[in-house]
Design an enzyme around this catalytic site. Structure first.
Site, mmCIF file in Angstrom:
data_model
loop_
_atom_site.group_PDB
_atom_site.id
_atom_site.type_symbol
_atom_site.label_atom_id
_atom_site.label_comp_id
_atom_site.label_asym_id
_atom_site.label_seq_id
_atom_site.Cartn_x
_atom_site.Cartn_y
_atom_site.Cartn_z
ATOM 1 N N SER A 566 0.845 -1.174 -0.027
ATOM 2 C CA SER A 566 0.056 -0.015 -0.098
ATOM 3 C C SER A 566 0.833 1.201 0.022
ATOM 4 O O SER A 566 1.555 1.416 -0.807
ATOM 5 C CB SER A 566 -0.975 -0.044 1.216
ATOM 6 O OG SER A 566 -1.948 0.882 0.959
ATOM 7 N N ASP A 652 -10.053 -3.427 -5.299
ATOM 8 C CA ASP A 652 -9.581 -2.425 -4.352
ATOM 9 C C ASP A 652 -10.009 -0.973 -4.426
ATOM 10 O O ASP A 652 -9.712 -0.465 -5.429
ATOM 11 C CB ASP A 652 -7.913 -2.621 -4.502
ATOM 12 C CG ASP A 652 -7.123 -2.065 -3.161
ATOM 13 O OD1 ASP A 652 -7.909 -1.073 -2.484
ATOM 14 O OD2 ASP A 652 -6.232 -2.108 -3.213
ATOM 15 N N HIS A 688 -8.143 -4.776 -1.532
ATOM 16 C CA HIS A 688 -6.931 -4.399 -1.003
ATOM 17 C C HIS A 688 -6.025 -5.053 0.083
ATOM 18 O O HIS A 688 -5.192 -5.364 0.040
ATOM 19 C CB HIS A 688 -7.179 -3.065 -0.082
ATOM 20 C CG HIS A 688 -6.026 -2.307 0.103
ATOM 21 N ND1 HIS A 688 -5.003 -1.736 -0.624
ATOM 22 C CD2 HIS A 688 -5.352 -1.972 1.430
ATOM 23 C CE1 HIS A 688 -4.126 -0.612 -0.118
ATOM 24 N NE2 HIS A 688 -4.087 -1.194 1.195
#
Length: 719
Positions: A566, A652, A688
């Site tokens: 991320s 995501d 995600h």
């Protein structure tokens, strides 16, 4: 900006907000096919790693039972089952004693066990299944739960009758969508009794912003009342309930400013409106719990470097009444100074439990409200991870603490709050890691001097002792460096059994506690000395400086790999742009790499709320600075880049799938014919947080690590 500044976006066509473009799907499938071709010789290693991961976990296991009302609550996993089963058993005494369980799937953990929610049933025949929240009703006869079936973090909500097993879906009331399933943020709470539910809905940008109260949720007179709405899209909102059950809270917060509203549960039957504890003030954060007629508040008011502990009478607009909490000698417990940071507060009937950090290490303090004493819990290992476990009861006479370290697998400890017992500790459960021999491994906590000549960057290091002996004898060994460094979040020195296959192949694993995280308190994150806004480059510089330290004595660029997820993927992308020659392999998990294009466009979900983290590139000073470190806009042509492994999830909502797809194409275009491959692995059925199925997650991790080991030349064993 006026005049506008164009930003090149040659792969912008990959963005498909609706996930319907045939051309985009063909491209993503082609990327997956290419990645499979590059790694097809690694099938045996992938299976080997997967079996090693499995061998290090007890597939049939349970979590530590915790009391609530007349039951013990816990969860179970079973060999061959992908998801968790939530259970409870009748409480016959205040202590459940020694658990007499034979280790089989069929046997209960405690007598009278009932499974009140089996996620395996929910996820049957579904590619993805993730629980957002589970909440038992005040009578304990019902549960409310939320579930996401796609990975896009949009949750359906249900109420289950635990006596009949019947699920009631929560649906929209009235309007054109009357009777359709309600779409929520996943946050939910019960009111004072079983008739009232609270839930959050999201706006078009995927931001939780409205709090609803549903009265008589399963009756003919069911009604929804909009209690609060936050119109400023910088603020992310949530709902909670005080542990004593007296208040419902609505919190609106950015990373810099917060505001909390409350509703007494005693007033649910009336038309009472929510009241504000303290109106928002720019760059003032505060959070609240309730107990003993007071708000217990942790806040950075008056520009304190860290959060301070305060309290005030439980009423509205009480900011002028906030007072620092003191001990029996009149000494302030947490004054917000640099030495100690405060992260959360849990108010119990007789004590207030504070979680924070001191010396870069997670800490827990216990404050007795009657004697005003305070004690920091101490543990044997210098570097460790510790946190408060789940607590469902306000009038608790003990607390549960979860403890682990780089070398010690997780433990659950019960610590008595009774004055007579002197804080007696009982190990409730220690996680078993089959085949793990702790004495074969070592760990260190070191500091690396940054390029500014003054900042010391902590690093946590774990290794097999035989590997470190090679280093001590002058040999260079492979090293894997992990980092994050954003949002004030911490990378803890915790135990992770999935690291063991790397350590056993002769690697040293290093966690860099770089600026931008919160390991050394909020000053490690905030301007002017942290890594936020126009100081963000400190994050990347610290990481590269740690890498240079490792190359100076332990490893070589051809044996150094790095990883981040991320915002940590942005860290890795920026680092390989800054010093591509320093690394051999880079793993970028769901990486936030197209910083400028994403942050400029507020129509992309969750973007505008990020302006108080990175800055708004629609302002020239932030645009210029961001362009210097944005991975997508800083790729160098003709440089020796490491082999890159990028992952993404089609659904995501946090880092859109097109970011890793565009970055992979950009890296290849800038360096055609590179001997080091750039691979993209796109999960077309996840979001995600990767696979929700625990077995699929381990298989995906085995694929990731097989690429890493192959590129480092460790496929046949140690280098």
């Amino acid at each position: 900006m006026d005049p506008p500044i164009p930003v090149s976006d040659p792969y912008g066509w990959l963005r498909d907000d609706k996930r319907e473009s045939k051309e985009v799907f063909q491209h993503l499938e082609a990327e997956n096919h290419y990645t499979q071709e590059v790694t097809k010789h690694l099938k045996g290693l992938q299976e080997e790693l997967y079996q090693e991961f499995l061998s290090r976990i007890k597939e049939t296991d349970y979590t530590t039972p915790r009391p609530r009302g007349n039951y013990w609550y816990y969860s179970r996993t079973f060999e061959g089952k992908s998801y968790t089963q939530y259970c409870r058993a009748p409480k016959t005494s205040e202590k459940y004693g020694t658990i007499d369980w034979d280790g089989s799937k069929e046997s209960p953990i405690l007598p009278g066990e009932e499974a009140y929610l089996d996620v395996n049933d929910l996820g049957k025949d579904k590619p993805y299944c993730s629980i957002g929240g589970i909440s038992s009703s005040p009578s304990l006869k019902l549960i409310a739960y939320s579930v996401d079936y796609s990975g896009d973090e949009k949750y359906e909500m249900y109420v289950r009758n635990l006596e009949t097993g019947e699920d009631t879906p929560i649906k929209i009331l009235g309007g054109e969508q009357d009777g359709e399933l309600l779409e929520t943020s996943g946050d939910l709470a019960w009111g004072k009794d079983d008739s009232t539910l609270y839930y959050m809905t999201m706006d078009d940008q995927h931001r939780p912003y409205r709090l609803y109260q549903r009265k008589d949720w399963n009756g003919t007179e069911a009604t929804d009342t909009l209690l609060k709405e936050e119109s400023d899209d910088l603020y992310w909102c949530g709902v909670g309930k005080s542990l004593d059950g007296n208040y419902i809270f609505f919190e609106a917060a950015s990373s810099e400013t917060s505001e909390i509203w409350y509703l007494p549960t005693s007033e649910e039957k009336t038309t009472s409106e929510m009241r504000c504890i303290a109106p928002r003030r720019n760059k003032v954060l505060y959070e609240v719990d309730h107990g003993h007629g007071n708000w217990w508040i942790w806040t950075n008011v008056d520009e304190s470097p860290n959060m301070k502990l305060m309290k005030a009478p439980a009423r509205a607009n009480c900011a002028d009444d906030w007072k620092l909490v003191e001990d029996a000698d009149g000494k302030t417990l947490f004054d917000g100074s640099l030495s100690r940071s405060l992260d959360s507060v849990t108010v119990l009937g007789s004590h207030v439990v504070v979680q924070g950090r001191e010396g870069g290490i997670p800490r827990i303090w216990v404050h007795a409200t009657d004697t005003k004493s305070v004690e920091r819990l101490e543990f044997g290992e210098a570097a460790h991870d510790v946190c408060l476990g789940a607590h469902y009861e306000f009038d608790a006479n003990s607390i549960a603490v979860h403890y682990d370290s780089l070398l010690t697998p997780p433990q659950s400890l019960e610590i008595s709050l009774d004055k007579e017992s002197g804080g007696e500790r009982t190990v409730l459960k220690s996680k078993t890691v089959p085949g793990y021999e702790k004495d074969s491994y070592g760990c260190d906590r070191l500091e690396v001097l940054s390029r500014d000549g003054t900042t010391k960057i902590p690093i946590s290091v774990v290794y097999r002792k035989s590997t470190m002996e090679k280093v001590e004898n002058g040999e260079r060994v492979p090293v894997h460096l992990y980092g994050y460094g954003s949002y004030g979040s911490c990378c803890e020195a915790d135990f992770d059994s999935t690291r063991l296959p790397l350590l056993e192949r002769g690697m040293i694993y290093v966690i860099a506690h770089i600026r931008g995280g919160g390991e050394m308190g909020r000053q490690w994150y905030e301007e002017p000395n942290g890594a936020k806004y126009l100081c963000k480059k400190n994050t990347f510089n610290d990481f590269v400086d740690v890498a240079r330290f490792l190359v100076s004595g332990w490893t070589t660029p051809d044996l150094l790999s790095i990883e981040g997820r991320s915002a940590g993927g942005m860290l890795v992308g920026s680092s390989i742009n800054q010093a591509p020659e320093l690394f051999r392999v880079a793993i970028l998990g769901v990486p936030f790499v197209d910083v400028v294009a994403t942050m400029t466009d507020s129509t992309i979900p969750l973007t505008s709320g990020e302006w108080v983290e990175w800055g708004n590139p629609n302002e020239e000073k932030y645009f210029d600075y961001m362009m210097e470190y944005s991975p997508m806009n800083s790729v160098r042509s003709g440089a020796r880049y490491p082999s890159c492994w990028l992952t993404g999830g089609l659904h995501d909502p946090r880092v859109a799938y097109w970011e890793p797809a565009k970055f992979a194409a950009t890296l290849r275009h800038a360096n055609p014919g590179s001997e080091h491959p750039v691979c993209l692995k796109m999960d077309l059925s996840a979001g995600h947080f990767s696979a929700s199925d625990r077995y699929k997650y381990l298989r995906e991790l085995a694929i990731d690590y097989s690429f890493l080991l192959d590129q480092l030349g460790l496929v046949g064993g140690e280098a």
